[in-house]
Scaffold this motif. Structure first.
Motif, PDB file in Angstrom:
ATOM      1  N   TYR A 132       0.766  -0.986  -0.104  1.00  0.00           N
ATOM      2  CA  TYR A 132      -0.081   0.021   0.217  1.00  0.00           C
ATOM      3  C   TYR A 132       0.910   1.292  -0.061  1.00  0.00           C
ATOM      4  CZ  TYR A 132      -3.374  -3.356   1.859  1.00  0.00           C
ATOM      5  OH  TYR A 132      -4.320  -4.461   2.021  1.00  0.00           O
ATOM      6  N   ASN A 133       0.442   2.287  -0.690  1.00  0.00           N
ATOM      7  CA  ASN A 133       1.052   3.718  -0.865  1.00  0.00           C
ATOM      8  C   ASN A 133       2.596   3.571  -0.964  1.00  0.00           C
ATOM      9  OD1 ASN A 133      -1.487   4.700  -0.062  1.00  0.00           O
ATOM     10  ND2 ASN A 133      -1.082   5.016   2.103  1.00  0.00           N
ATOM     11  N   LYS A 155      -2.315  -1.407  -3.655  1.00  0.00           N
ATOM     12  CA  LYS A 155      -2.850  -0.213  -3.748  1.00  0.00           C
ATOM     13  C   LYS A 155      -2.356   1.248  -3.598  1.00  0.00           C
ATOM     14  CE  LYS A 155      -7.241  -2.478  -1.465  1.00  0.00           C
ATOM     15  NZ  LYS A 155      -8.363  -2.438  -0.485  1.00  0.00           N
ATOM     16  N   HIS A 156      -2.700   2.107  -4.458  1.00  0.00           N
ATOM     17  CA  HIS A 156      -2.203   3.223  -4.195  1.00  0.00           C
ATOM     18  C   HIS A 156      -0.672   3.316  -4.335  1.00  0.00           C
ATOM     19  CE1 HIS A 156      -6.019   5.013  -2.877  1.00  0.00           C
ATOM     20  NE2 HIS A 156      -5.952   3.885  -2.229  1.00  0.00           N
ATOM     21  N   ASN A 184      -5.781   2.044  -8.030  1.00  0.00           N
ATOM     22  CA  ASN A 184      -5.263   3.218  -8.140  1.00  0.00           C
ATOM     23  C   ASN A 184      -3.934   3.265  -8.143  1.00  0.00           C
ATOM     24  OD1 ASN A 184      -8.115   4.751  -7.943  1.00  0.00           O
ATOM     25  ND2 ASN A 184      -7.980   4.157  -5.430  1.00  0.00           N
ATOM     26  N   CYS A 185      -3.231   2.666  -9.099  1.00  0.00           N
ATOM     27  CA  CYS A 185      -1.732   2.469  -9.142  1.00  0.00           C
ATOM     28  C   CYS A 185      -1.362   3.282 -10.392  1.00  0.00           C
ATOM     29  CB  CYS A 185      -1.471   0.885  -9.307  1.00  0.00           C
ATOM     30  SG  CYS A 185      -1.633   0.275  -7.692  1.00  0.00           S
ATOM     31  N   GLY A 228      -1.868   8.942  -2.029  1.00  0.00           N
ATOM     32  CA  GLY A 228      -2.039   7.672  -1.327  1.00  0.00           C
ATOM     33  C   GLY A 228      -3.411   7.692  -0.600  1.00  0.00           C
ATOM     34  N   ILE A 249       2.427   9.290  -1.496  1.00  0.00           N
ATOM     35  CA  ILE A 249       3.002   7.854  -1.941  1.00  0.00           C
ATOM     36  C   ILE A 249       4.525   7.665  -1.551  1.00  0.00           C
ATOM     37  CG2 ILE A 249       3.138   5.993  -3.411  1.00  0.00           C
ATOM     38  CD1 ILE A 249       0.749   7.102  -4.864  1.00  0.00           C
TER      39      ILE A 249
END
Length: 230
Positions: A88-89, A111-112, A130-131, A165, A192
């Motif tokens: 993530y992020n 994700k992100h 959301n990448c 993010g 991010i």
């Protein structure tokens, strides 16, 4: 050569900087690796891993990587940027000019995240949300890092890393507290990577001190700081 090898007991790496001191070596180097065949669970939060030439973070598809930045400069052999159960992020950049096996791989979810410098088809493996990959990272945006050549991996405001993010990535925001520099993460604008955005001008805007702006505008200095991203 390994930066950190994990076996057995679950481990959390929180705000760690892991640097390869053998950049460009002909030996295989990896940043963080969970031993193959073990059940080691590694949780990584706001970590920077750089200058390794094979795997940045290879947790064998286990554990969670949150708000981390991984960069490779030279590739000895095919490897991965980040491989965990959930990512993530986080951001990965392959700066070697050679193709890796995969940029970011999540056994369950990605994700992100941002991954670039890898062949476009291999930026992500897993269920991504959301990448941004190689063709999107600079499509109308600035590349993410403030000055990668000087190892300054703070995000540029005009990049996808800024505010890209999410504060809640696993149904709870408890894991997102501080970035690598110790800066409190603003849950309304999560960047991010391991650093949150910070105003590059320090305490000045166009050479005017933050305290002076506060007096002129008649607002608290802390509000000025938040407005300019300090």
């Amino acid at each position: 050569m390994l930066g950190i090898e994990v076996f057995g007991t679950p481990v959390t790496l929180d705000r760690c900087t892991i640097i390869c001191t053998h950049e460009g070596t002909t030996n295989v180097t990896s940043g963080v690796e969970a031993i193959h065949g073990s059940t080691s669970q590694v949780t990584m939060k706001s970590c920077l891993v750089r200058d390794f030439n094979t795997d940045g973070i290879d947790n064998e598809g286990r554990g969670t990587v949150i708000s981390c930045t991984v960069q490779t400069d030279f590739r000895k052999s095919a490897g991965r940027g980040i491989f965990a159960n959930n990512v993530y992020n986080s951001i990965f950049h392959n700066n070697s000019g050679a193709d890796l096996t995969v940029g970011i791989r999540g056994a369950t979810a990605v994700k992100h995240c941002i991954s670039y410098g890898v062949d476009g088809d291999d930026d992500f493996t897993g269920t991504e949300t959301n990448c941004f990959g190689f063709s999107e990272v600079d499509d109308g945006f600035t590349l993410p890092f403030f000055d990668e050549s000087a190892n300054n991996f703070k995000p540029v405001k005009s990049s996808r890393a800024y505010d890209g993010g999410a504060a809640s990535v696993t149904g709870s925001s408890f894991e997102l507290i501080n970035d690598l520099s110790g800066r409190t993460i603003d849950h309304s604008k999560v960047s991010i990577g391991c650093f949150q955005y910070s105003w590059p001008g320090g305490s000045k805007v166009n050479a005017v001190l933050q305290a002076q702006i506060s007096k002129i505008a008649g607002i608290a200095s802390t509000l000025v700081a938040k407005t300019i991203g300090r």
